[in-house]
Design a protein around this motif. Structure first.
Motif, PDB file in Angstrom:
ATOM      1  N   THR A 286       6.594   5.263  -0.737  1.00  0.00           N
ATOM      2  CA  THR A 286       5.947   6.561  -0.907  1.00  0.00           C
ATOM      3  C   THR A 286       6.617   7.610  -0.026  1.00  0.00           C
ATOM      4  O   THR A 286       7.343   7.274   0.923  1.00  0.00           O
ATOM      5  N   VAL A 287       6.371   8.866  -0.322  1.00  0.00           N
ATOM      6  CA  VAL A 287       6.941   9.929   0.501  1.00  0.00           C
ATOM      7  C   VAL A 287       6.526   9.754   1.957  1.00  0.00           C
ATOM      8  O   VAL A 287       7.342   9.896   2.881  1.00  0.00           O
ATOM      9  N   GLU A 288       5.242   9.417   2.190  1.00  0.00           N
ATOM     10  CA  GLU A 288       4.752   9.271   3.565  1.00  0.00           C
ATOM     11  C   GLU A 288       5.469   8.137   4.285  1.00  0.00           C
ATOM     12  O   GLU A 288       5.920   8.293   5.426  1.00  0.00           O
TER      13      GLU A 288
ATOM     14  N   THR B 256       8.357   6.907   3.468  1.00  0.00           N
ATOM     15  CA  THR B 256       9.770   7.268   3.567  1.00  0.00           C
ATOM     16  C   THR B 256      10.022   8.158   4.777  1.00  0.00           C
ATOM     17  O   THR B 256      10.999   7.962   5.520  1.00  0.00           O
ATOM     18  N   VAL B 257       9.147   9.145   4.999  1.00  0.00           N
ATOM     19  CA  VAL B 257       9.286  10.029   6.158  1.00  0.00           C
ATOM     20  C   VAL B 257       9.305   9.203   7.448  1.00  0.00           C
ATOM     21  O   VAL B 257      10.171   9.375   8.314  1.00  0.00           O
ATOM     22  N   ALA B 258       8.335   8.301   7.578  1.00  0.00           N
ATOM     23  CA  ALA B 258       8.263   7.486   8.784  1.00  0.00           C
ATOM     24  C   ALA B 258       9.461   6.545   8.896  1.00  0.00           C
ATOM     25  O   ALA B 258      10.058   6.397   9.968  1.00  0.00           O
ATOM     26  N   ASP B 259       9.845   5.912   7.790  1.00  0.00           N
ATOM     27  CA  ASP B 259      10.927   4.931   7.831  1.00  0.00           C
ATOM     28  C   ASP B 259      12.253   5.553   8.233  1.00  0.00           C
ATOM     29  O   ASP B 259      13.014   4.976   9.027  1.00  0.00           O
ATOM     30  N   VAL B 260      12.574   6.730   7.678  1.00  0.00           N
ATOM     31  CA  VAL B 260      13.877   7.319   8.008  1.00  0.00           C
ATOM     32  C   VAL B 260      13.903   7.818   9.452  1.00  0.00           C
ATOM     33  O   VAL B 260      14.962   7.797  10.105  1.00  0.00           O
TER      34      VAL B 260
ATOM     35  N   ARG C  82       0.831  -1.214   0.000  1.00  0.00           N
ATOM     36  CA  ARG C  82       0.000   0.000   0.000  1.00  0.00           C
ATOM     37  C   ARG C  82       0.861   1.258   0.000  1.00  0.00           C
ATOM     38  O   ARG C  82       0.399   2.330  -0.399  1.00  0.00           O
ATOM     39  N   TRP C  83       2.075   1.143   0.479  1.00  0.00           N
ATOM     40  CA  TRP C  83       2.947   2.313   0.611  1.00  0.00           C
ATOM     41  C   TRP C  83       4.145   2.214  -0.330  1.00  0.00           C
ATOM     42  O   TRP C  83       5.246   2.628  -0.009  1.00  0.00           O
ATOM     43  N   VAL C  84       3.889   1.656  -1.519  1.00  0.00           N
ATOM     44  CA  VAL C  84       4.924   1.554  -2.556  1.00  0.00           C
ATOM     45  C   VAL C  84       4.394   2.222  -3.820  1.00  0.00           C
ATOM     46  O   VAL C  84       3.237   2.057  -4.179  1.00  0.00           O
ATOM     47  N   GLU C  85       5.241   3.011  -4.461  1.00  0.00           N
ATOM     48  CA  GLU C  85       4.864   3.614  -5.733  1.00  0.00           C
ATOM     49  C   GLU C  85       5.932   3.315  -6.773  1.00  0.00           C
ATOM     50  O   GLU C  85       7.011   2.796  -6.445  1.00  0.00           O
ATOM     51  N   HIS C  86       5.623   3.640  -8.027  1.00  0.00           N
ATOM     52  CA  HIS C  86       6.544   3.373  -9.130  1.00  0.00           C
ATOM     53  C   HIS C  86       7.023   4.685  -9.729  1.00  0.00           C
ATOM     54  O   HIS C  86       6.217   5.576  -9.997  1.00  0.00           O
ATOM     55  N   LEU C  87       8.329   4.781  -9.910  1.00  0.00           N
ATOM     56  CA  LEU C  87       8.933   5.950 -10.528  1.00  0.00           C
ATOM     57  C   LEU C  87       9.657   5.536 -11.799  1.00  0.00           C
ATOM     58  O   LEU C  87      10.131   4.405 -11.923  1.00  0.00           O
TER      59      LEU C  87
ATOM     60  N   ALA D 159      -2.307   9.765   5.493  1.00  0.00           N
ATOM     61  CA  ALA D 159      -1.641   8.539   5.037  1.00  0.00           C
ATOM     62  C   ALA D 159      -0.411   8.243   5.887  1.00  0.00           C
ATOM     63  O   ALA D 159      -0.130   7.078   6.214  1.00  0.00           O
ATOM     64  N   LEU D 160       0.314   9.278   6.261  1.00  0.00           N
ATOM     65  CA  LEU D 160       1.475   9.103   7.129  1.00  0.00           C
ATOM     66  C   LEU D 160       1.043   8.602   8.497  1.00  0.00           C
ATOM     67  O   LEU D 160       1.633   7.658   9.051  1.00  0.00           O
ATOM     68  N   GLU D 161       0.007   9.201   9.045  1.00  0.00           N
ATOM     69  CA  GLU D 161      -0.514   8.760  10.335  1.00  0.00           C
ATOM     70  C   GLU D 161      -0.974   7.307  10.273  1.00  0.00           C
ATOM     71  O   GLU D 161      -0.734   6.518  11.202  1.00  0.00           O
ATOM     72  N   ASP D 162      -1.614   6.931   9.175  1.00  0.00           N
ATOM     73  CA  ASP D 162      -2.107   5.564   9.014  1.00  0.00           C
ATOM     74  C   ASP D 162      -0.949   4.570   9.017  1.00  0.00           C
ATOM     75  O   ASP D 162      -1.030   3.503   9.637  1.00  0.00           O
ATOM     76  N   TYR D 163       0.139   4.918   8.342  1.00  0.00           N
ATOM     77  CA  TYR D 163       1.317   4.044   8.307  1.00  0.00           C
ATOM     78  C   TYR D 163       1.913   3.893   9.708  1.00  0.00           C
ATOM     79  O   TYR D 163       2.270   2.782  10.123  1.00  0.00           O
ATOM     80  N   VAL D 164       2.013   4.990  10.443  1.00  0.00           N
ATOM     81  CA  VAL D 164       2.538   4.944  11.803  1.00  0.00           C
ATOM     82  C   VAL D 164       1.643   4.071  12.683  1.00  0.00           C
ATOM     83  O   VAL D 164       2.130   3.283  13.505  1.00  0.00           O
ATOM     84  N   ARG D 165       0.346   4.196  12.496  1.00  0.00           N
ATOM     85  CA  ARG D 165      -0.592   3.382  13.283  1.00  0.00           C
ATOM     86  C   ARG D 165      -0.393   1.899  13.010  1.00  0.00           C
ATOM     87  O   ARG D 165      -0.409   1.075  13.931  1.00  0.00           O
ATOM     88  N   VAL D 166      -0.166   1.540  11.757  1.00  0.00           N
ATOM     89  CA  VAL D 166       0.034   0.134  11.398  1.00  0.00           C
ATOM     90  C   VAL D 166       1.307  -0.408  12.063  1.00  0.00           C
ATOM     91  O   VAL D 166       1.314  -1.537  12.579  1.00  0.00           O
ATOM     92  N   LEU D 167       2.362   0.376  12.082  1.00  0.00           N
ATOM     93  CA  LEU D 167       3.603  -0.095  12.703  1.00  0.00           C
ATOM     94  C   LEU D 167       3.461  -0.213  14.218  1.00  0.00           C
ATOM     95  O   LEU D 167       4.079  -1.080  14.843  1.00  0.00           O
TER      96      LEU D 167
END
Length: 265
Positions: A152-154, A156-160, A136-141, A187-195
């Motif tokens: 995704t940027v969101e 990436t922010v959380a991961d770093v 869900r948090w992967v995009e293609h460039l 979307a960033l908050e959702d990713y943090v919640r999942v982790l």
């Protein structure tokens, strides 16, 4: 597609990609191996690892320009996703260019070196297994016509912020995240919640609060991250120490830009 046509149009490729490219000609595994062996004898390709190759473009006695190392990192595993500092680079956010490239993968693969670069695999956080392995948090460039997978940027922010150790350290991360022009706070908050990592909720909350106006972060998002943060103080980087930001129970290095509420206090 003819084998020669495939080679001239693919600077980086896997054995599987070559096989798919030649399938219309009824190619066999032996034929694919024959093409690869011939190209290697001729010095036209180099093997990065088993099943992964780069074309060598000879120019005036040299091997020509280097390959796109970010694109190469994206082929290091079947499910490879550019992540952490390498994702910052892919999104044009990184303040520095590293000779180490990091990709996320669920497969068992090892760090390897190629042409002075280190390609480092990192296993994603375990909770992502329950969420389509993080797709869900992967995009293609697009990288010069080559499609690469990147967080995704969101994400990436959380991961770093989560793994400062594989993202260049707190100062490189903070400077890079200062270049983020837009993101989806929900979307960033959702990713943090999942982790489900309280320290990460604090780090992300502190970051979003420091960029609240620029990134148009809704107050309820900060409130929910606040509720998910630890109650006892935690370090952003224990080795650097710093000052306590009470709202987030987060001890941050003294030279990081303070959040909005501290500026206005």
């Amino acid at each position: 597609m003819k084998a020669e046509t495939f080679l001239t149009t693919h600077r980086i490729f896997t054995r599987d990609e070559l096989t798919r490219g030649l399938q219309g000609r009824g190619v066999s595994a032996a034929t694919v191996s024959s093409h690869l062996a011939r190209w290697r004898r001729q010095g036209r390709i180099a093997a990065v690892k088993r099943g992964l190759f780069v074309r060598i473009d000879e120019r005036e006695g040299t091997h020509g320009p280097p390959p796109d190392y970010l694109a190469l990192a994206s082929r290091m595993a079947p499910d490879a996703v550019l992540a952490y500092h390498t994702a910052l680079e892919a999104h044009g956010l990184a303040q520095s260019t590293f000779e180490q490239l990091t990709y996320a993968t669920w497969t068992s693969t090892r760090t390897l070196a190629f042409q002075g670069r280190r390609f480092v695999p990192v296993r994603p956080r375990a909770p992502l297994r329950r969420h389509e392995h993080g797709e869900r948090w992967v995009e293609h460039l697009d990288r010069a016509g080559m499609e690469v997978r990147v967080t995704t940027v969101e994400r990436t922010v959380a991961d770093v912020l989560d793994r400062l150790d594989v993202a260049g350290g707190v100062h490189e991360v903070w400077r890079s995240l200062g270049a983020v022009a837009a993101l989806d706070p929900v979307a960033l908050e959702d990713y943090v919640r999942v982790l489900g990592i309280r320290t990460l909720a604090a780090k992300v909350g502190f970051y979003l609060e420091s960029r609240q106006q620029t990134l148009v972060v809704p107050a309820p998002t900060l409130e929910r991250l606040d509720a998910a943060s630890p109650r006892a103080p935690v370090f952003m980087d224990r080795a650097l120490g710093g000052r306590l930001v009470r709202r987030w129970s987060l001890i941050v290095p003294d030279d990081l830009t303070p959040p909005v509420d501290e500026v206005s206090a």
